[in-house]
Design a protein around this motif. Structure first.
Motif, PDB file in Angstrom:
ATOM      1  N   HIS A  13       0.843  -1.194   0.000  1.00 21.14           N
ATOM      2  CA  HIS A  13       0.000   0.000   0.000  1.00 21.14           C
ATOM      3  C   HIS A  13       0.879   1.244   0.000  1.00 21.14           C
ATOM      4  CE1 HIS A  13      -3.170   2.812   0.991  1.00 21.14           C
ATOM      5  NE2 HIS A  13      -2.490   3.200   2.064  1.00 21.14           N
ATOM      6  N   SER A  14       0.558   2.189  -0.864  1.00 17.40           N
ATOM      7  CA  SER A  14       1.276   3.462  -1.071  1.00 17.40           C
ATOM      8  C   SER A  14       2.452   3.314  -2.036  1.00 17.40           C
ATOM      9  CB  SER A  14       1.746   4.122   0.246  1.00 17.40           C
ATOM     10  OG  SER A  14       2.909   3.502   0.766  1.00 17.40           O
ATOM     11  N   THR A  41      -6.065   0.801  -1.884  1.00 21.37           N
ATOM     12  CA  THR A  41      -4.953   0.298  -2.694  1.00 21.37           C
ATOM     13  C   THR A  41      -5.512  -0.094  -4.062  1.00 21.37           C
ATOM     14  OG1 THR A  41      -3.912  -0.544  -0.672  1.00 21.37           O
ATOM     15  CG2 THR A  41      -2.994  -1.293  -2.771  1.00 21.37           C
ATOM     16  N   GLU A 242      -0.741   3.474   8.221  1.00 22.29           N
ATOM     17  CA  GLU A 242      -0.088   4.610   7.569  1.00 22.29           C
ATOM     18  C   GLU A 242       0.630   5.510   8.577  1.00 22.29           C
ATOM     19  OE1 GLU A 242      -3.727   5.902   5.389  1.00 22.29           O
ATOM     20  OE2 GLU A 242      -2.430   5.675   3.616  1.00 22.29           O
ATOM     21  N   PRO A 243       1.782   6.092   8.251  1.00 19.91           N
ATOM     22  CA  PRO A 243       2.475   5.913   6.979  1.00 19.91           C
ATOM     23  C   PRO A 243       3.135   4.537   6.885  1.00 19.91           C
ATOM     24  CG  PRO A 243       3.821   7.234   8.453  1.00 19.91           C
ATOM     25  CD  PRO A 243       2.509   7.025   9.149  1.00 19.91           C
ATOM     26  N   TRP A 244       3.152   3.993   5.677  1.00 20.36           N
ATOM     27  CA  TRP A 244       3.733   2.666   5.449  1.00 20.36           C
ATOM     28  C   TRP A 244       5.239   2.713   5.651  1.00 20.36           C
ATOM     29  CZ3 TRP A 244      -0.560   0.167   5.387  1.00 20.36           C
ATOM     30  CH2 TRP A 244      -0.608  -1.190   5.054  1.00 20.36           C
TER      31      TRP A 244
END
Length: 267
Positions: A13-14, A41, A242-244
């Motif tokens: 994700h991200s 995502t 988050e944050p990843w």
């Protein structure tokens, strides 16, 4: 065990689909579960054009991977979620897979409206059945917080193609139970299993690399083997949300996860 072992691209994700596929392939996986979750995502866009889908397929093939299932979570208590669920089923057909993982309230669902969900699930089930796709409802949220809560719902829905996607971390996060104490009676209703590790108790968002948390995967896999589970597995890492973590850490965690599971006879 000879079940398919995939990795869910939501673990990245991200990051881009290409970064996810590279990390998953280098870790040793041969299969991938792409994420098509609107607003979270979107590695596979729900409204993907034929050209976009051809590019996605080419990227998957280039990395020596095959698609095992699709993560198509949407909030099935809403009309928009039902429409997105149908789009995800269509993507399964276009990608050549037969399992669409979703959840009652979608990715963010916690307190869910069962009556609203029941108004939509039959339409989605019938839509998917006509396209030879299984709808796998994830252990997630409050209605399906555990396997024990999920089985009666599957029986109530009573559609052959509506099954459970068991999540070994979510059962702790949402339900406060360990998979080893919950999963055995669920096996006849399983279409898919998310292998997710967990640190901390109920409500603690901490999903590290497989083997770095408290889930007893050796016993989980033994129970599944004893009960005759033959459908796919997919590794999902969600870290602390988050944050990843930096990309290098996600890669490391994916490699550690594959190595741990291979040691246990998967992969």
């Amino acid at each position: 065990m000879h079940n398919i072992l995939a990795a869910n691209t939501n673990s990245y994700h991200s990051y881009s689909l290409e970064q996810a596929l590279e990390g998953i392939s280098k870790a040793g996986f041969k299969y991938v579960e792409p994420s098509a979750v609107r607003g979270w995502t979107e590695h596979v866009p729900l409204e993907a054009t034929d050209e976009q889908l051809a590019q996605i397929k080419a990227s998957v093939e280039k990395m020596g991977l095959r698609i095992s299932a699709l993560s198509g979570h949407s909030d099935l208590t809403t009309p928009q979620g039902l429409a997105d669920g149908k789009r995800a089923v269509d993507l399964c057909v276009r990608l050549g897979v037969h399992i669409m993982n979703t959840a009652v309230g979608g990715h963010a669902g916690k307190e869910e409206d069962k009556a609203a969900f029941m108004r939509h699930i039959f339409e989605l089930a019938d839509y998917a059945a006509r396209r030879n796709v299984f709808v796998a409802l994830e252990v997630h949220g409050d209605i399906m917080a555990t396997g024990a809560l999920s089985v009666p719902l599957i029986k109530e829905i009573n559609r052959a193609n509506v099954r459970i996607n068991y999540d070994t971390g979510n059962c702790v996060f949402y339900g406060g139970v360990q998979a080893i104490d919950d999963i055995r009676p669920v096996v006849p209703y399983l279409a898919h299993v998310h292998l997710k590790d967990k640190r901390g108790g109920k409500g603690v968002w901490d999903f590290p690399a497989i083997g770095e948390g408290t889930v007893d995967f050796a016993r989980v896999l033994k129970i599944l083997e004893e009960e005759g589970y033959t459908n796919p597995f997919s590794v999902e890492l969600e870290f602390s949300g988050e944050p990843w973590p930096p990309l290098e850490e996600v890669h490391r965690a994916m490699q550690a996860s594959y190595a741990h599971l291979k040691q246990l006879g998967l992969g």
